[in-house]
Scaffold this motif. Structure first.
Motif, PDB file in Angstrom:
ATOM      1  N   GLY A   1       3.227   5.864  -7.023  1.00 54.48           N
ATOM      2  CA  GLY A   1       2.166   6.599  -7.719  1.00 54.48           C
ATOM      3  C   GLY A   1       2.364   8.093  -7.620  1.00 54.48           C
TER       4      GLY A   1
ATOM      5  N   SER B   1       2.710   1.590  -3.351  1.00 53.10           N
ATOM      6  CA  SER B   1       1.866   2.056  -4.454  1.00 53.10           C
ATOM      7  C   SER B   1       1.604   3.555  -4.347  1.00 53.10           C
ATOM      8  CB  SER B   1       0.559   1.267  -4.494  1.00 53.10           C
ATOM      9  OG  SER B   1      -0.159   1.458  -3.301  1.00 53.10           O
TER      10      SER B   1
ATOM     11  N   LYS C   1       0.838  -1.202   0.000  1.00 53.66           N
ATOM     12  CA  LYS C   1       0.000   0.000   0.000  1.00 53.66           C
ATOM     13  C   LYS C   1       0.878   1.260   0.000  1.00 53.66           C
ATOM     14  CE  LYS C   1      -3.437   2.341   2.840  1.00 53.66           C
ATOM     15  NZ  LYS C   1      -4.177   2.280   4.113  1.00 53.66           N
TER      16      LYS C   1
END
Length: 132
Positions: A73, A69, A66
């Motif tokens: 991102g 990402s 998590k």
């Protein structure tokens, strides 16, 4: 004293430049080019310091996916020239990735008071009644 190999020294320098470019990009009203360049340098410096395999295994652990990402991102969003949103995503990902490291860091900072020269400095700073 910790001895560093030549590639680790290069990695520390690259990470330093990466942090400089990120901070300079933030100071220049979230300049996306400087921040993107800083992000690329920061990740490449990390690869130089701990190696590609260990970097990959750190970021892609099951419990850290998590945070990874959001962090990666955010880097992609900064590269797409949305620096404010990208930095918010990166900050959340960074906090999520290094959440387990915070108690260790505070323990280290608490141990700094046991160093003789620093303990004297802290006592002098604590004894002053006014900072003006």
């Amino acid at each position: 004293m910790v001895s560093l190999t030549d590639s680790q020294r290069i990695g520390v320098g690259i990470m330093g430049f990466g942090l400089f470019f990120i901070l300079f990009g933030v100071l220049l009203y979230f300049d996306s080019v400087l921040m993107a360049f800083g992000n690329i340098l920061l990740l490449s410096g990390l690869v130089f310091i701990i190696g590609f395999r260990r970097t990959f295994s750190f970021f892609f652990q099951r419990e850290k996916l998590k945070g990874t990402s959001f962090f990666l991102g955010g880097i992609i969003i900064v590269l797409l020239r949305w620096p404010l949103l990208g930095m918010v995503l990166e900050a959340y990902g960074f906090i999520s990735l290094f959440r387990s490291f915070v108690p260790v860091a505070f323990g280290f900072l608490g141990a700094l008071g046991n160093i003789p020269l620093l303990s004297k400095l802290f006592q002098k700073l604590g004894d002053s009644s006014s900072l003006v």
